[in-house]
Design a protein around this motif. Sequence first.
Motif, PDB file in Angstrom:
ATOM      1  N   PHE A 114       0.835  -1.208   0.000  1.00  8.44           N
ATOM      2  CA  PHE A 114       0.000   0.000   0.000  1.00  8.44           C
ATOM      3  C   PHE A 114       0.867   1.255   0.000  1.00  8.44           C
ATOM      4  O   PHE A 114       0.592   2.210  -0.744  1.00  8.44           O
ATOM      5  N   LEU A 115       1.920   1.277   0.813  1.00  3.57           N
ATOM      6  CA  LEU A 115       2.773   2.471   0.911  1.00  3.57           C
ATOM      7  C   LEU A 115       3.494   2.751  -0.405  1.00  3.57           C
ATOM      8  O   LEU A 115       3.728   3.902  -0.760  1.00  3.57           O
ATOM      9  N   LEU A 116       3.854   1.686  -1.130  1.00  5.59           N
ATOM     10  CA  LEU A 116       4.612   1.863  -2.373  1.00  5.59           C
ATOM     11  C   LEU A 116       3.705   1.910  -3.598  1.00  5.59           C
ATOM     12  O   LEU A 116       4.172   2.163  -4.707  1.00  5.59           O
ATOM     13  N   GLY A 117       2.410   1.644  -3.405  1.00  5.36           N
ATOM     14  CA  GLY A 117       1.481   1.647  -4.550  1.00  5.36           C
ATOM     15  C   GLY A 117       1.781   0.544  -5.541  1.00  5.36           C
ATOM     16  O   GLY A 117       1.718   0.752  -6.757  1.00  5.36           O
ATOM     17  N   ILE A 118       2.152  -0.630  -5.031  1.00  2.00           N
ATOM     18  CA  ILE A 118       2.459  -1.770  -5.913  1.00  2.00           C
ATOM     19  C   ILE A 118       1.519  -2.929  -5.560  1.00  2.00           C
ATOM     20  O   ILE A 118       0.965  -2.942  -4.451  1.00  2.00           O
ATOM     21  N   PRO A 119       1.369  -3.904  -6.459  1.00  2.00           N
ATOM     22  CA  PRO A 119       0.475  -5.025  -6.135  1.00  2.00           C
ATOM     23  C   PRO A 119       1.004  -5.833  -4.944  1.00  2.00           C
ATOM     24  O   PRO A 119       2.222  -5.978  -4.787  1.00  2.00           O
ATOM     25  N   TYR A 120       0.094  -6.333  -4.141  1.00  2.00           N
ATOM     26  CA  TYR A 120       0.449  -7.156  -2.973  1.00  2.00           C
ATOM     27  C   TYR A 120       0.736  -8.576  -3.435  1.00  2.00           C
ATOM     28  O   TYR A 120      -0.025  -9.157  -4.198  1.00  2.00           O
ATOM     29  N   THR A 121       1.860  -9.113  -2.986  1.00  2.00           N
ATOM     30  CA  THR A 121       2.142 -10.529  -3.263  1.00  2.00           C
ATOM     31  C   THR A 121       2.857 -11.156  -2.081  1.00  2.00           C
ATOM     32  O   THR A 121       3.575 -10.470  -1.355  1.00  2.00           O
ATOM     33  N   GLU A 122       2.625 -12.445  -1.873  1.00  2.00           N
ATOM     34  CA  GLU A 122       3.368 -13.180  -0.842  1.00  2.00           C
ATOM     35  C   GLU A 122       4.335 -14.161  -1.497  1.00  2.00           C
ATOM     36  O   GLU A 122       4.876 -15.042  -0.852  1.00  2.00           O
ATOM     37  N   SER A 123       4.501 -13.989  -2.824  1.00  2.00           N
ATOM     38  CA  SER A 123       5.392 -14.879  -3.553  1.00  2.00           C
ATOM     39  C   SER A 123       6.519 -14.032  -4.143  1.00  2.00           C
ATOM     40  O   SER A 123       6.299 -13.264  -5.075  1.00  2.00           O
ATOM     41  N   TYR A 124       7.701 -14.136  -3.573  1.00  2.00           N
ATOM     42  CA  TYR A 124       8.808 -13.258  -3.983  1.00  2.00           C
ATOM     43  C   TYR A 124      10.137 -13.926  -3.654  1.00  2.00           C
ATOM     44  O   TYR A 124      10.185 -14.909  -2.912  1.00  2.00           O
ATOM     45  N   ASP A 125      11.223 -13.368  -4.231  1.00  2.00           N
ATOM     46  CA  ASP A 125      12.559 -13.873  -3.907  1.00  2.00           C
ATOM     47  C   ASP A 125      13.379 -12.754  -3.261  1.00  2.00           C
ATOM     48  O   ASP A 125      12.864 -11.636  -3.063  1.00  2.00           O
ATOM     49  N   GLU A 126      14.651 -13.044  -2.956  1.00  2.00           N
ATOM     50  CA  GLU A 126      15.486 -12.073  -2.238  1.00  2.00           C
ATOM     51  C   GLU A 126      15.675 -10.780  -3.021  1.00  2.00           C
ATOM     52  O   GLU A 126      15.708  -9.695  -2.445  1.00  2.00           O
ATOM     53  N   GLU A 127      15.783 -10.944  -4.345  1.00  2.00           N
ATOM     54  CA  GLU A 127      16.007  -9.765  -5.191  1.00  2.00           C
ATOM     55  C   GLU A 127      14.800  -8.815  -5.122  1.00  2.00           C
ATOM     56  O   GLU A 127      14.947  -7.600  -4.959  1.00  2.00           O
ATOM     57  N   TYR A 128      13.601  -9.414  -5.211  1.00  2.00           N
ATOM     58  CA  TYR A 128      12.369  -8.619  -5.145  1.00  2.00           C
ATOM     59  C   TYR A 128      12.287  -7.905  -3.791  1.00  2.00           C
ATOM     60  O   TYR A 128      11.956  -6.727  -3.693  1.00  2.00           O
ATOM     61  N   LEU A 129      12.636  -8.660  -2.750  1.00  2.00           N
ATOM     62  CA  LEU A 129      12.538  -8.106  -1.395  1.00  2.00           C
ATOM     63  C   LEU A 129      13.482  -6.918  -1.208  1.00  2.00           C
ATOM     64  O   LEU A 129      13.100  -5.884  -0.654  1.00  2.00           O
ATOM     65  N   LYS A 130      14.710  -7.071  -1.721  1.00  2.00           N
ATOM     66  CA  LYS A 130      15.686  -5.986  -1.581  1.00  2.00           C
ATOM     67  C   LYS A 130      15.203  -4.742  -2.324  1.00  2.00           C
ATOM     68  O   LYS A 130      15.361  -3.618  -1.837  1.00  2.00           O
ATOM     69  N   ASP A 131      14.572  -4.962  -3.471  1.00  2.00           N
ATOM     70  CA  ASP A 131      14.041  -3.830  -4.225  1.00  2.00           C
ATOM     71  C   ASP A 131      12.944  -3.113  -3.430  1.00  2.00           C
ATOM     72  O   ASP A 131      12.904  -1.879  -3.377  1.00  2.00           O
ATOM     73  N   ILE A 132      12.075  -3.901  -2.780  1.00  2.00           N
ATOM     74  CA  ILE A 132      11.015  -3.319  -1.943  1.00  2.00           C
ATOM     75  C   ILE A 132      11.653  -2.488  -0.809  1.00  2.00           C
ATOM     76  O   ILE A 132      11.226  -1.369  -0.534  1.00  2.00           O
ATOM     77  N   MET A 133      12.686  -3.048  -0.191  1.00  2.00           N
ATOM     78  CA  MET A 133      13.327  -2.370   0.937  1.00  2.00           C
ATOM     79  C   MET A 133      13.972  -1.060   0.480  1.00  2.00           C
ATOM     80  O   MET A 133      13.864  -0.040   1.152  1.00  2.00           O
ATOM     81  N   LYS A 134      14.622  -1.108  -0.689  1.00  2.00           N
ATOM     82  CA  LYS A 134      15.244   0.120  -1.224  1.00  2.00           C
ATOM     83  C   LYS A 134      14.174   1.177  -1.466  1.00  2.00           C
ATOM     84  O   LYS A 134      14.361   2.347  -1.155  1.00  2.00           O
ATOM     85  N   ARG A 135      13.039   0.731  -2.023  1.00  2.00           N
ATOM     86  CA  ARG A 135      11.970   1.693  -2.308  1.00  2.00           C
ATOM     87  C   ARG A 135      11.400   2.276  -1.017  1.00  2.00           C
ATOM     88  O   ARG A 135      10.994   3.430  -0.984  1.00  2.00           O
ATOM     89  N   LEU A 136      11.385   1.477   0.043  1.00  2.00           N
ATOM     90  CA  LEU A 136      10.894   2.001   1.329  1.00  2.00           C
ATOM     91  C   LEU A 136      11.855   3.072   1.858  1.00  2.00           C
ATOM     92  O   LEU A 136      11.413   4.072   2.428  1.00  2.00           O
ATOM     93  N   THR A 137      13.152   2.876   1.662  1.00  2.00           N
ATOM     94  CA  THR A 137      14.096   3.928   2.099  1.00  2.00           C
ATOM     95  C   THR A 137      13.894   5.190   1.270  1.00  2.00           C
ATOM     96  O   THR A 137      14.099   6.297   1.763  1.00  2.00           O
ATOM     97  N   GLU A 138      13.467   5.009   0.011  1.00  2.00           N
ATOM     98  CA  GLU A 138      13.229   6.186  -0.844  1.00  2.00           C
ATOM     99  C   GLU A 138      12.045   7.028  -0.341  1.00  2.00           C
ATOM    100  O   GLU A 138      11.925   8.199  -0.661  1.00  2.00           O
TER     101      GLU A 138
END
Length: 278
Positions: free
Chosen positions: A147-171
């Motif tokens: 919700f905070l990033l305005g992206i679709p919700y998923t519970e299926s992801y890998d480490e690369e996807y997760l790191k990208d989410i984390m970087k975007r949260l710092t942004e």
Amino acid sequence: MKRIVTIQDVSCFGKCSLTVALPIISAMGIETAVIPTAVLSTHTGGFEGYTFRDLTNDIPDIAAHWKSLDLKFDSIYTGYLGSKEQVRIVSDFFDDFKTPDNFIVVDPAMADSGRLYAGFTDDFVDEMKKLCAKADYMIPNMTEAAFLLGIPYTESYDEEYLKDIMKRLTELGCRLPVLTGVHFDSEKQGAAAYDAESDSMYYSFRENIDCTVHGTGDIFASVFTGAVTLGKSIQETLDISVGFTADCIEATLPHMKEMWYSTCFESCLGKLIEYVNK
Ligand code: PXL
């Protein structure tokens, strides 16, 4: 002695927000001041017909009184906030009480399992985004991050996807985001943190317990805030928070029928004290 102020609602029955944060942070040996943002007869997760008394207008007066007393806090920790206006007032509280040495921890408690909690709208999400921008640590679950990033919700992801989410949260402006409910398979579940300065991810996992229990996000965020305030490293803080949250879920499992609304966290507090003193 360290001192935290936590700003969230009192759900009179249901073991979440302040009725979880206060005993947990106190058990960690930290003085705990509170600002109750609202009084509800129960939490909103599964109860019908709950009362809601909004205390937003009391917050500036409490802050003004505390300023006159020159009170200082080692951390300011916010959880469930009831309205956009309340988020704005809490944001002013940050401006008044932030110092170069203290931490702001924001748990954007507003959604789970792909859905916003009862009563929240997209406007609220926008306001919460601004609050997260002021945080040293923010602690969303995957639904809240989406919700905070305005992206679709998923519970299926890998480490690369997760790191990208984390970087975007710092942004968004937050120094160090922490994601709860992290899992790459069905074996393990835990949490992740991302330090943008060193571009490092941190993880902590315990054996997965396949169930959702209300109030675990508040348990995790309370322990996390306590542990960083005590000066634990990010890895130690994640390990203590994931370990204690998993302990609470395990202690609740034999009582799930009567405890559908929360955890049996009380029986685990002794262990928390051990984790902190290790
Ligand atoms: O656990 C988060 C929380 C806190 N306070 C209230 C809630 C919830 C989640 O549903 O309803 C009132």
